[in-house]
Design a protein around this motif. Structure first.
Motif: not given
Length: 89
Positions: A5-6, A20-30, A60-68
């Protein structure tokens, strides 16, 4: 490849669309400032570099690993990855 999660909170309104443009270029959605992104080490490095070039100390930017084993509610679906990085929906 892992799912992340970004989440961002950008102080300056001029920097916000760039982030926002950078984050969306790596994202599936949100939604708004919380995005779901499948990243491997290379993509993570590239994302961090792009963000660091624009971010200032008050941002502030948090990049959080989503648990399995996540709890999915509503229309949420578990995202899985094949060994070659292909996303399985």
């Amino acid at each position: 490849m892992q799912n992340f999660l970004i989440i961002y909170d950008i102080f300056d309104k001029k920097r916000l669309p760039k982030i926002k443009k950078i984050a969306y270029s790596y994202a599936l959605g949100g939604q708004k400032s919380a995005l779901e992104a499948p990243l491997d080490k290379s993509l993570m490095t590239s994302l961090i570099k792009e963000l660091e070039d624009i971010l200032e100390d008050e941002d502030k930017v948090n990049i959080v690993k989503v648990a399995n084993k996540t709890i999915l509610l509503g229309k949420a679906k578990q995202v899985a990855f094949e060994k070659n990085g292909v996303i399985i929906l």
